[in-house]
Every structure is written in C-alpha cells, then in structure tokens.
Write a protein that holds these residues in place. Structure first.
Motif, short mmCIF file in Angstrom:
data_model
loop_
_atom_site.label_atom_id
_atom_site.label_comp_id
_atom_site.label_asym_id
_atom_site.label_seq_id
_atom_site.Cartn_x
_atom_site.Cartn_y
_atom_site.Cartn_z
N ALA A 1 -24.01 2.42 -14.01
CA ALA A 1 -22.91 1.50 -14.34
C ALA A 1 -22.33 1.85 -15.71
N GLU A 2 -21.03 1.63 -15.85
CA GLU A 2 -20.34 1.81 -17.13
C GLU A 2 -19.87 0.48 -17.68
N ALA A 3 -19.52 -0.46 -16.80
CA ALA A 3 -18.91 -1.72 -17.23
C ALA A 3 -19.76 -2.90 -16.76
N VAL A 4 -20.50 -3.47 -17.69
CA VAL A 4 -21.31 -4.66 -17.42
C VAL A 4 -20.96 -5.69 -18.49
N ASP A 5 -20.66 -6.91 -18.07
CA ASP A 5 -20.19 -7.89 -19.06
C ASP A 5 -21.21 -8.14 -20.16
N ALA A 6 -22.50 -8.11 -19.82
CA ALA A 6 -23.52 -8.33 -20.84
C ALA A 6 -23.51 -7.22 -21.88
N TRP A 7 -23.26 -5.99 -21.43
CA TRP A 7 -23.22 -4.88 -22.38
C TRP A 7 -21.99 -4.98 -23.28
N ARG A 8 -20.87 -5.39 -22.68
CA ARG A 8 -19.67 -5.59 -23.50
C ARG A 8 -19.92 -6.69 -24.54
N PHE A 9 -20.61 -7.73 -24.11
CA PHE A 9 -20.92 -8.83 -25.03
C PHE A 9 -21.76 -8.32 -26.20
N GLU A 10 -22.80 -7.56 -25.90
CA GLU A 10 -23.67 -7.04 -26.96
C GLU A 10 -22.88 -6.16 -27.93
N THR A 11 -22.04 -5.29 -27.38
CA THR A 11 -21.24 -4.39 -28.23
C THR A 11 -20.31 -5.19 -29.14
N ALA A 12 -19.70 -6.24 -28.59
CA ALA A 12 -18.80 -7.06 -29.39
C ALA A 12 -19.54 -7.74 -30.53
N PRO B 1 -11.95 14.07 -17.16
CA PRO B 1 -11.15 12.90 -17.58
C PRO B 1 -11.90 11.93 -18.47
N ASP B 2 -13.24 11.83 -18.30
CA ASP B 2 -13.98 10.86 -19.11
C ASP B 2 -14.04 11.27 -20.58
N ALA C 1 -12.04 11.21 -26.34
CA ALA C 1 -12.59 12.05 -27.41
C ALA C 1 -11.65 13.21 -27.72
N ARG C 2 -11.06 13.80 -26.67
CA ARG C 2 -10.12 14.92 -26.88
C ARG C 2 -8.90 14.46 -27.67
N CYS C 3 -8.40 13.29 -27.34
CA CYS C 3 -7.24 12.74 -28.05
C CYS C 3 -7.56 12.53 -29.52
N ARG C 4 -8.73 11.99 -29.81
CA ARG C 4 -9.11 11.75 -31.21
C ARG C 4 -9.27 13.06 -31.97
N LEU C 5 -9.81 14.06 -31.32
CA LEU C 5 -9.94 15.37 -31.99
C LEU C 5 -8.57 15.97 -32.27
N LEU C 6 -7.66 15.88 -31.32
CA LEU C 6 -6.32 16.43 -31.53
C LEU C 6 -5.59 15.68 -32.65
N LEU D 1 -3.53 6.97 -21.67
CA LEU D 1 -4.77 6.20 -21.63
C LEU D 1 -4.54 4.72 -21.92
N ASP D 2 -3.38 4.39 -22.47
CA ASP D 2 -3.01 2.99 -22.73
C ASP D 2 -4.04 2.28 -23.60
N ASP D 3 -4.43 2.96 -24.68
CA ASP D 3 -5.41 2.42 -25.64
C ASP D 3 -4.66 2.20 -26.96
#
Length: 653
Positions: free
Chosen positions: A99-110, A361-362, A366-371, A400-402
């Motif tokens: 999994a990449e997207a778990v609400d509990a993990w997002r909560f912890e990161t926040a 694509p994942d 990172a590629r955008c930030r390096l450029l 990427l709409d970030d």
C-alpha cells in the motif's frame, strides 16, 4: 493502475478513483486490516490463520488463500488473468500489502511534519489530519489482539495531535480558537494533564482568569477522584502564575515552541537510529528552515547541505540522493550565486542523480526537483542546459499538479529569465502566478518570493506605485513569519526608489544601511560589489558623460570588476588601456544587473567615442527600451534606458 486509498481510522475501507471497493465479508476485511497493520511487511500464512481463528479449522489455510484471491480481484479489478498481483503480493511464506496511501500513515506524517512548521501552518495541518478520523481506529476489530497495540498507539497519537494543535493555536495568538476543542477533548479524556494545562492557559490568554482557575480546580478534583493523584508540576506552576498574573504567561508562546522543539528532538533521537537514512532527509528539512532565519543561518545551511548530499551519494541509493538534493527548496530571489563553487558541486551531484534515477513515473517528482535544482543553482550562468532543465521541471510540475513542486519549479524558471535585458514583463508574470499559487496553498515563503519578484519587475518597468505595494506585502509576511532576510530586499528597493525619484543624498544613506544589513547574514552573492555599483549608478544616472567623476577607484568592485575596469582606466587618464578593455569585454552574467553594467560600459564608450562598443551597448540595451536600467534588480538603477539609447544614438550619427 489507479491508486487504492485505504482507511483504518474508523472501519476498514478501500477506495479507488473516488469510489468504495467491495471487500466482501468480515474475514476478508480482517485479512486486509492485518496486512495494513504489518506496514508493507510480509505476514506468514500461519500468522494469519492464528490471528483470524481462535481454533483454526482444517480448511483455514485454504480459506486464507480464498480471502486473498477475493481481495486481489477487488483491489485490482483490471489485472489480466495469470499476471502477478502488484498490490497484495505473495512473498515467501505469506502475503504483503504494498500500500502507498493509508489514512493512518498520512495522519502520522502530518503530525510529524507539523512539529517543524510555524504555528498557523501547523494548526491547519493538524486540523486536516484530525479530520481523517471517522471513528476509533480499526473499529470493527476492537477485540482483536493482533491490532490492539496499533489501535492504542494511534489513539494516543490522536490525543497528542489534539493537544499539539491547541499548542500551535496558542503559539500563533489564537487562544480563543483552542478552547472549544480542548473542552471536548477533556470531556472524553479527563486524565490528560497537558489538556487541562492548555485549556487553562487558553482561557487566561483570552482574559478569562476566573474560568482558567476554575478549570485548574476541576482538574485537581478529577485527578484526585479518578486516579488518586495530585496535579503535576506544570499544572501547579500555571495556577501559581495565574494567581500572580505572571507576565511570563504571556511570553508562553515562545516557551511553547521551545517545548515542542525539545520534545520532538528527544523523540527523534530516541526512535530514529543514528545511521538511519531518514536522518539525512530530516536534516535537509532543518537546513531549509535555517536558510531563511538570518544571523548566518544561510551560510551554515549551504555548508551542511553539501555534507548531506555527499553522505547521500556515499549511501549508493540514487533515490535517497535525489530526495536529499531536491528537498532543499529554499526560495531564491537573487540571480547570482553566493558560492559558485558550491553551486557547481550541487549541480554536478544533481546531474549524477538524474542519470541514475529509475526512468519510472513514480520518480517524476524527484526528477522534477532535481531539474529545478539544476536551474536554480545555475543562476547567473549562460547555460542552455540550465534553461532546458527549468523548462522541463515546469512541465513536469504542471503535469503532476503539485502546488509546492510547481512553486519550486517556477523559482528555477525565474533564475533562468535573465538571459538578456528587457525581460521584466516575463518575470512579472512569474511573480503574479507565484503569489496566486502560494496564497491558495499556504506556501508562505513562495508568497514572499512572488512579491519580491514583482517588486523587481515593476521597478524595472518604472511602475513604482505597484512595486511599493508588493514591498509592503513582503514586509508584512516577513514580520508575521519571522523571515528577517526579506528586509534586505525591501530596504534595497526603497533605496532604489529614492535614487529613481531624485533624492541622491537620502538614497546613498539608504544604500549604506542596506550594506550594513548584508554584513552577516551570509549573502556574499548579493553584497559583493553591490554598494559601489549602486553608488556609481546613482551618481551617473542621467549623466552619460560623467563616468570619470562618478567612479571610486578604491572601491571593492567584487564580481563586477571586468565591466568597471574600462572606466577605471579612463578615470586614470589611460585611454589606450580603456579601449583595450572595451574590446576584450565579456558578456555580463545572465543576472539582474546586466542592464546597469551595459550602461556603465556605454558611459565609457561615449567618453571615448568608441563606435563598436557603442553599437554593442545599443544592441544589448534596446530590448529594455522604456524601462529603468538595472531596476529589475530591485536594488539599483542607472536611470531610464531611453536616455542611454538617445545618448548612444546621438554619438553614432
């Protein structure tokens, strides 16, 4: 495959493309929940059987496999037959959920991220994080031993987040907003001493001293009745302070920030191993904040940043290296590097990381930030590669709409927008977009950057009224968010304004004050040679034939010396050397003062009647017709470009 979002802060759910996925029966959900608890690690089949049944039936292993197959069909409905699963995978003796997207993990990161943010942003982030909760974590598995520890950990983290948000509100001067949530928090959890302390302090700060003391009395009674305990030292100190109306309670905002910092640092040292790679990424986050604090923070951040990049490269992990390099997204306004050698090393490291980064694509973020890093750190350099990197970073960020990523990329585009004179309108458009983007998404430092870019651009376009408004907006934000380096550029603009509006004595005094401000914060790329160049422009603006008297032969011209050297020779009555210097003159760096440097060169060429040099100056300045020469720097001006073009045109007739 669309990303699947898993929810465990309430009942266990899975969603894809905005719609819920059918997870079948309770044991299917139990398998999914058990795998989420494992955090992407493998759970052996035997462990799943033991967790799902008190007394496993003979068919338990087969049932588990059936549950897994059903879940795979639900989670990856478009997966072709007989192709391996990508999300719920078989690995060795069991299964793992990638999994990449778990609400509990997002909560912890926040919650972790909020510790490092200024109060307003922290409070906003924690509010959004707390809104992720739909009920008790893993609600339908409250009696299961296998998730008991995780449920208790998340519940405690949620209680701490409520208190952390209240602390951020208090630190940001919003005590009244903290009261309702703290009241509700303590109704359900009356043993939380920190909650009582924060509620009493919030009431006191809103002028409700009696209510604050009543809360402390209620805390004392509650702790005694339910736990048989007296209030701890923090509650006793607060009560004494309120009774004495201690002025220190109003300074508690600073103490609160210090407490949060101390606790977070202790927790980090306690839980993150000394050699963990996460420390490198956390270090860059700290350096990013250090870079905008003033008092030498910028110089220290540059030094430690290179050490962090070196350590990341030595790890041999290109993805870690990319994250460490790209995480240093400190907004930059000056188009000349503070340390060209260090900047070159950063660019080389970024290019190595780009070459090694997987072309998947994942890794696009990172590629955008390096450029963007390549574009930013190549400031002032006429480089086709840097311009290409800026354009590619912008394209990636928009796709990427970030918002934060786009702001970083646009900063790189800004740094590559000085390839010739007369590009103030282009930079003005960049500044306008940055302000709108940053305001919508709470990117304070980029909002400040947008205002400073518009100060420069509007000054270059001789629109001083609009530049004034953006300077004031930048100052307001800087005062509110403790960004002391901003003053260098807003005070510098006001010196320019005095010069442009005919107040030379006051302008000179203002320029000297700006030079004093630059003595210490670690911005040699701005300071070196700036004061003598600004004073030269001030004294020669509107006087194309006054270069001899305006030059100070004893000044330290820093990086601008090659374009000042012809004038120094002329001032020494050495016309032969002055002509030779004009003939061998290189192009100025692609920065914000090149128009001013061409005016200085034009002044010498006018005195000498050097037609080739005059034609070269005319060619370089003509795109900036109608603008103020050099004012696009936001710090100095050599006067109207049209006046210089008129003088050059007259000499060439």
């Amino acid at each position: 495959m669309d990303q699947v979002d898993f929810g465990v802060l309430g009942t266990v759910t899975a969603e894809c493309a905005g719609g819920p996925l059918a997870l079948k029966g309770p044991r299917h959900r139990a398998v999914l929940a058990r795998l989420i608890v494992a955090r992407r690690r493998v759970v052996p089949v035997a462990r799943l059987v033991a967790d799902l049944w008190d007394e496993p039936p003979p068919t338990a292993v087969g049932s588990v496999r059936t549950f897994v197959n059903d879940l795979r069909r639900a989670l990856e409905p478009d997966r072709p037959p007989r192709t391996p699963a990508r999300l719920l995978v078989t690995d060795g003796p069991g299964y793992a959920l990638r999994a990449e997207a778990v609400d509990a993990w997002r909560f912890e990161t926040a919650v972790e991220t909020a510790v490092q943010e200024e109060p307003a942003q922290a409070a906003r982030r924690l509010r959004e994080a707390l809104e992720l909760w739909r009920g008790p974590a893993y609600a339908e598995f409250a009696d299961e031993e296998w998730c008991g520890g995780e449920r208790a950990r998340l519940a405690e983290l949620r209680l701490r987040a409520v208190e952390q948000r209240a602390e951020a509100l208090l630190a940001g001067g919003r005590a009244a907003e903290a009261v309702p949530d703290l009241d509700a928090h303590l109704t359900g959890h009356p043993w939380r001493e920190e909650g009582w302390r924060l509620l009493a302090l919030a009431l006191y700060r809103t002028g409700r001293q009696g209510d604050a003391l009543a809360v402390l009395r209620r805390a004392r009674a509650t702790l005694a009745d339910q736990l048989g305990l007296d209030p701890g030292p923090a509650l006793r100190r607060l009560e004494a302070g309120i009774l004495a109306q201690d002025p220190a309670l109003d300074a508690e905002r600073e103490a609160a920030a210090a407490r949060v910092w101390s606790r977070a640092a202790e927790a980090y040292d306690r839980t993150v191993a000394a050699g963990a790679r996460a420390r490198l990424e956390s270090t860059v986050g700290l350096l990013r904040t250090l870079a905008v604090t003033g008092s030498g923070g910028l110089a220290a951040a540059r030094e430690h940043r290179l050490a962090a990049i070196t350590a990341a490269e030595e790890s041999g992990d290109p993805e870690l290296t990319a994250r460490v390099i790209g995480a240093y997204d400190v907004p930059a306004i000056w188009t000349r590097s503070d340390d060209p050698a260090d900047a070159r090393r950063v660019v080389e490291a970024a290019e190595r990381a780009l070459a090694r980064l997987p072309a998947t694509p994942d890794q696009d973020t990172a590629r955008c930030r390096l450029l963007a890093t390549v574009a930013l750190e190549s400031r002032g350099i006429r480089s086709a590669r840097a311009a290409e990197a800026a354009a590619e970073a912008e394209r990636l960020a928009r796709r990427l709409d970030d918002p934060a990523l786009l702001a970083f990329a646009l900063n790189g585009v800004f740094m590559q927008s000085c390839t010739r004179a007369g590009l103030a309108p282009r930079r003005d458009a960049l500044g306008t977009e940055l302000i709108a983007l940053a305001t919508r998404h709470g990117l304070v430092t980029y909002e400040v950057l947008g205002h400073l870019i518009r100060v420069q651009a509007r000054a270059g376009l001789a629109d001083l009224a609009t530049a004034d408004a953006h300077a004031e907006a930048a100052d307001r934000l800087a005062g509110r968010h403790e960004l002391p380096l901003v003053r260098v550029f807003t005070d510098g603009y006001r010196a320019l304004r005095l010069a442009a509006t005919g107040h030379p004595e006051r302008a000179e005094a203002a320029y000297r004050e700006v030079d004093r401000l630059l003595d210490g914060p670690g911005m040699p790329g701005v300071r070196a040679g700036l004061l003598p160049l600004a004073l030269l422009c001030l004294r020669s603006a509107g006087r194309p034939y006054g270069i001899r008297a305006a030059l100070d032969p004893a000044a330290d011209w820093g990086p601008y010396l090659p374009w000042i050297r012809p004038g120094l020779a002329l001032a020494a009555d050495d016309e032969r050397t002055a002509r030779e210097a004009l003939r061998g003159l290189p192009e100025p760096p692609a920065d914000l003062v090149q128009e001013a440097l061409w005016c200085v060169v034009a002044a010498v060429a006018l005195e000498l009647g050097d037609r080739p040099a005059l034609r070269r100056c005319q060619d370089r300045l003509r795109p900036a017709a109608g603008q103020l020469a050099g004012a696009g720097s936001g710090l100095l001006t050599a006067g109207p470009v049209d006046a210089w073009l008129t003088a050059i045109g007259g000499a060439l007739r």
